[in-house]
Scaffold this motif. Sequence first.
Motif, PDB file in Angstrom:
ATOM      1  N   GLU A 198      19.472  32.756 -49.101  1.00 57.85           N
ATOM      2  CA  GLU A 198      18.829  32.053 -50.357  1.00 57.85           C
ATOM      3  C   GLU A 198      20.112  31.704 -51.363  1.00 57.85           C
ATOM      4  N   GLU A 199      20.913  32.714 -51.388  1.00 62.22           N
ATOM      5  CA  GLU A 199      21.873  32.717 -52.332  1.00 62.22           C
ATOM      6  C   GLU A 199      22.959  31.408 -51.985  1.00 62.22           C
ATOM      7  N   ILE A 200      23.075  31.385 -50.673  1.00 60.84           N
ATOM      8  CA  ILE A 200      24.216  30.273 -50.340  1.00 60.84           C
ATOM      9  C   ILE A 200      23.529  29.090 -50.540  1.00 60.84           C
ATOM     10  N   GLU A 201      22.216  28.945 -49.976  1.00 60.94           N
ATOM     11  CA  GLU A 201      21.224  27.647 -50.376  1.00 60.94           C
ATOM     12  C   GLU A 201      21.175  27.358 -51.561  1.00 60.94           C
ATOM     13  N   ALA A 202      21.238  28.120 -52.537  1.00 61.81           N
ATOM     14  CA  ALA A 202      21.097  27.683 -54.019  1.00 61.81           C
ATOM     15  C   ALA A 202      22.673  27.134 -54.473  1.00 61.81           C
ATOM     16  N   PHE A 203      23.572  27.696 -53.902  1.00 64.59           N
ATOM     17  CA  PHE A 203      24.897  27.251 -54.165  1.00 64.59           C
ATOM     18  C   PHE A 203      25.140  25.762 -53.877  1.00 64.59           C
ATOM     19  N   TYR A 204      24.493  25.423 -52.446  1.00 65.20           N
ATOM     20  CA  TYR A 204      24.868  23.992 -52.135  1.00 65.20           C
ATOM     21  C   TYR A 204      23.882  23.118 -52.665  1.00 65.20           C
ATOM     22  N   ARG A 205      22.636  23.758 -52.811  1.00 59.76           N
ATOM     23  CA  ARG A 205      21.942  22.911 -53.571  1.00 59.76           C
ATOM     24  C   ARG A 205      22.299  22.280 -55.087  1.00 59.76           C
ATOM     25  N   LYS A 206      23.073  23.069 -55.700  1.00 62.51           N
ATOM     26  CA  LYS A 206      23.849  22.714 -56.919  1.00 62.51           C
ATOM     27  C   LYS A 206      24.852  21.744 -56.623  1.00 62.51           C
ATOM     28  N   ALA A 207      25.436  21.846 -55.589  1.00 57.78           N
ATOM     29  CA  ALA A 207      26.820  20.880 -55.173  1.00 57.78           C
ATOM     30  C   ALA A 207      26.403  19.488 -54.628  1.00 57.78           C
ATOM     31  N   ALA A 208      25.150  19.404 -54.380  1.00 58.12           N
ATOM     32  CA  ALA A 208      24.820  17.927 -53.728  1.00 58.12           C
ATOM     33  C   ALA A 208      23.422  17.553 -53.961  1.00 58.12           C
ATOM     34  N   PRO A 209      23.031  16.349 -53.674  1.00 61.35           N
ATOM     35  CA  PRO A 209      21.603  15.867 -54.055  1.00 61.35           C
ATOM     36  C   PRO A 209      20.885  16.215 -52.764  1.00 61.35           C
ATOM     37  N   ILE A 210      20.376  17.533 -52.810  1.00 62.85           N
ATOM     38  CA  ILE A 210      19.635  18.187 -51.848  1.00 62.85           C
ATOM     39  C   ILE A 210      18.287  18.294 -52.058  1.00 62.85           C
ATOM     40  N   LYS A 211      17.079  18.079 -51.486  1.00 61.41           N
ATOM     41  CA  LYS A 211      15.895  18.439 -51.771  1.00 61.41           C
ATOM     42  C   LYS A 211      15.431  19.890 -50.938  1.00 61.41           C
ATOM     43  N   ASP A 212      15.974  19.865 -49.716  1.00 62.25           N
ATOM     44  CA  ASP A 212      15.562  21.332 -49.071  1.00 62.25           C
ATOM     45  C   ASP A 212      16.763  21.613 -48.164  1.00 62.25           C
ATOM     46  N   ILE A 213      17.131  23.060 -48.040  1.00 57.35           N
ATOM     47  CA  ILE A 213      18.347  23.531 -47.222  1.00 57.35           C
ATOM     48  C   ILE A 213      17.748  24.695 -46.639  1.00 57.35           C
ATOM     49  N   CYS A 214      18.059  24.951 -45.455  1.00 56.46           N
ATOM     50  CA  CYS A 214      17.801  26.237 -44.777  1.00 56.46           C
ATOM     51  C   CYS A 214      19.214  26.713 -43.806  1.00 56.46           C
ATOM     52  N   VAL A 215      19.653  27.866 -44.189  1.00 52.51           N
ATOM     53  CA  VAL A 215      20.806  28.342 -43.682  1.00 52.51           C
ATOM     54  C   VAL A 215      20.559  29.352 -42.946  1.00 52.51           C
ATOM     55  N   PHE A 216      21.211  29.194 -41.664  1.00 49.19           N
ATOM     56  CA  PHE A 216      20.991  30.510 -40.498  1.00 49.19           C
ATOM     57  C   PHE A 216      22.264  30.557 -39.631  1.00 49.19           C
ATOM     58  N   THR A 217      22.405  31.375 -38.796  1.00 49.54           N
ATOM     59  CA  THR A 217      23.534  31.719 -37.819  1.00 49.54           C
ATOM     60  C   THR A 217      23.213  30.734 -36.380  1.00 49.54           C
ATOM     61  N   VAL A 218      24.413  30.313 -36.012  1.00 46.65           N
ATOM     62  CA  VAL A 218      24.183  29.731 -34.664  1.00 46.65           C
ATOM     63  C   VAL A 218      25.291  30.239 -33.742  1.00 46.65           C
ATOM     64  N   SER A 219      24.608  30.691 -32.685  1.00 49.21           N
ATOM     65  CA  SER A 219      25.664  31.352 -31.579  1.00 49.21           C
ATOM     66  C   SER A 219      25.784  30.435 -30.245  1.00 49.21           C
ATOM     67  N   GLY A 220      26.761  30.707 -29.765  1.00 56.50           N
ATOM     68  CA  GLY A 220      27.436  30.075 -28.594  1.00 56.50           C
ATOM     69  C   GLY A 220      27.847  28.589 -28.956  1.00 56.50           C
ATOM     70  N   MET A 221      28.591  28.357 -30.109  1.00 56.01           N
ATOM     71  CA  MET A 221      29.305  27.218 -30.385  1.00 56.01           C
ATOM     72  C   MET A 221      30.595  27.160 -29.571  1.00 56.01           C
ATOM     73  N   GLY A 222      30.836  25.995 -28.923  1.00 59.17           N
ATOM     74  CA  GLY A 222      32.101  25.741 -28.247  1.00 59.17           C
ATOM     75  C   GLY A 222      32.175  26.497 -26.879  1.00 59.17           C
ATOM     76  N   GLY A 223      30.892  26.868 -26.131  1.00 61.13           N
ATOM     77  CA  GLY A 223      30.709  27.510 -25.173  1.00 61.13           C
ATOM     78  C   GLY A 223      31.135  29.225 -25.212  1.00 61.13           C
ATOM     79  N   VAL A 224      31.389  29.517 -26.367  1.00 63.85           N
ATOM     80  CA  VAL A 224      31.677  30.850 -26.523  1.00 63.85           C
ATOM     81  C   VAL A 224      30.348  31.829 -26.839  1.00 63.85           C
ATOM     82  N   LYS A 225      29.832  32.565 -25.944  1.00 68.15           N
ATOM     83  CA  LYS A 225      28.763  33.162 -26.095  1.00 68.15           C
ATOM     84  C   LYS A 225      28.394  33.915 -27.367  1.00 68.15           C
ATOM     85  N   LYS A 226      29.420  34.775 -27.640  1.00 73.24           N
ATOM     86  CA  LYS A 226      29.369  35.908 -28.854  1.00 73.24           C
ATOM     87  C   LYS A 226      29.651  35.282 -29.883  1.00 73.24           C
TER      88      LYS A 226
END
Length: 484
Positions: free
Chosen positions: A23-51
């Motif tokens: 929520e802290e990161i979402e508040a930061f980016y909401r102030k930086a750009a014209p955003i109505k809503d934003i959800c931040v989470f982690t994504v695993s497995g990017m680039g084929g690397v499972k960990k």
Amino acid sequence: MEALNAGFKDFIILKSGQRIYPEEIEAFYRKAAPIKDICVFTVSGMGGVKKSKVLWAVIQPDLAQFREFAEVNLRLVLKEKFDNASPSLPSYKRIKGFTVTLEDLPHIRFGKLKRYVIKNMYESRVVAGTKGSLPVSGELLEDDAILIGSEIGIKTLECLKELCGIRRPIILEDSLELDLGIDSLGRVELASGLELAFSADIKDEVVSRAFSVKDLILGVTDALSGAKGISLDDQALSSGPDYWKKSLQVPPKEEHLGALELGNGFFARLFRFTITAIFSLIMRLFFSIKVEGQENVPKEGACILYPNHTSFLDGPAIAASLPHRRGFQIFYFIFIPYFFRPFIKSRLLRNIVKMERFIPFDFSTHFLESLRSCYYVLDHGKNLCFFPEGIRSSTGVVGKFKSGFGILAKETGAKLVPVAIEGAHEAWGSAAKYPRRYPIRVRFGKPLLVKDLEKEGLTCGSRDCYDAICVAARKALVELKDKR
């Protein structure tokens, strides 16, 4: 562990052990750009690397703010805003990428995001590199079914399919930019295609301000109610292999033509001389500017100078580096949406823009008119400074060139002069609030011929002649920049 909804943990533990409060990161980016809503989470497995685990965001833009500035390039604007704001965050708190959606994000009763639900909806798509809207399930609403099945809806969809070359069915929720890949120049071609399909004068604003397919069909429907028919000449202009050449040869509209200062009136010349002298003094005193290759700028005939773009200082650095005779003949193609448009009605500012020989443009509206202005000044033997990346690079690396550069180069046949600017990014990068002392060097490369660049680019597998010019010209600029 992921952030949970109300009653559970509201933080993320990264692989490094650092704790993140989304929520802290979402508040930061909401102030930086014209955003109505934003959800931040982690994504695993990017680039084929499972960990692997990276911080990602799903963004719902504030379309009302985008419409206020007549801006429809959602991803471009958000990326620029995020790139400029992110350096003020610790690196582990910065999002590594984002997905744009035009749909509302799901919330629980008390307003908190359903973070797990959103993660489950988007994570697999992010890992797979899928962009654009989520698949739409269920039947169309009655009004939507009528809209998409109408004659206007059917013809509009046919135009979109022909332009995009996609085989899947196009739906009302598709974003023109994110799902169909229609950029600023694509919108110009789309507007011409629609005029040809309906044999009517459809204003550019109908296409330039549509976010989704539904917006476009509704806009075309409204426009056709009072549209005039187009002549056979206009129909010929709207199609054919010479579309861009024919389009650029059309003189700019009166309001754009009146903003072009082709002569050398006393006051305009005095104004440019004064501004250039100030720039030169500032560059020498604060940035110890060094210039190489001035002799490579052709003394006769039109040419396009194309520099790398990382800083507000790039334009002044070029103005301070050119010989006076050539400097007075140059026009600057500048990006205007955020700082210029609110004051466009100012007579004083219009006169300054005219005397400084700026050709203002944005990626949403009047883009074709701006390219016509560029063609017009080159056709009259003037020079043009064109930043082919479109926006400032936040990393200092030369970005991909926009298609408009290749089109203008091809259809004018003007000589191209690469200009490598070093040190401007360090002196005043796109993320910095204030400039700092740092030496700047400007290096002018040897003039390049369009036909040679086109031939080289096509051997690299470019999709068309315009893309070929962009690819080869970028390569030449990178080589000049890396030259020691």
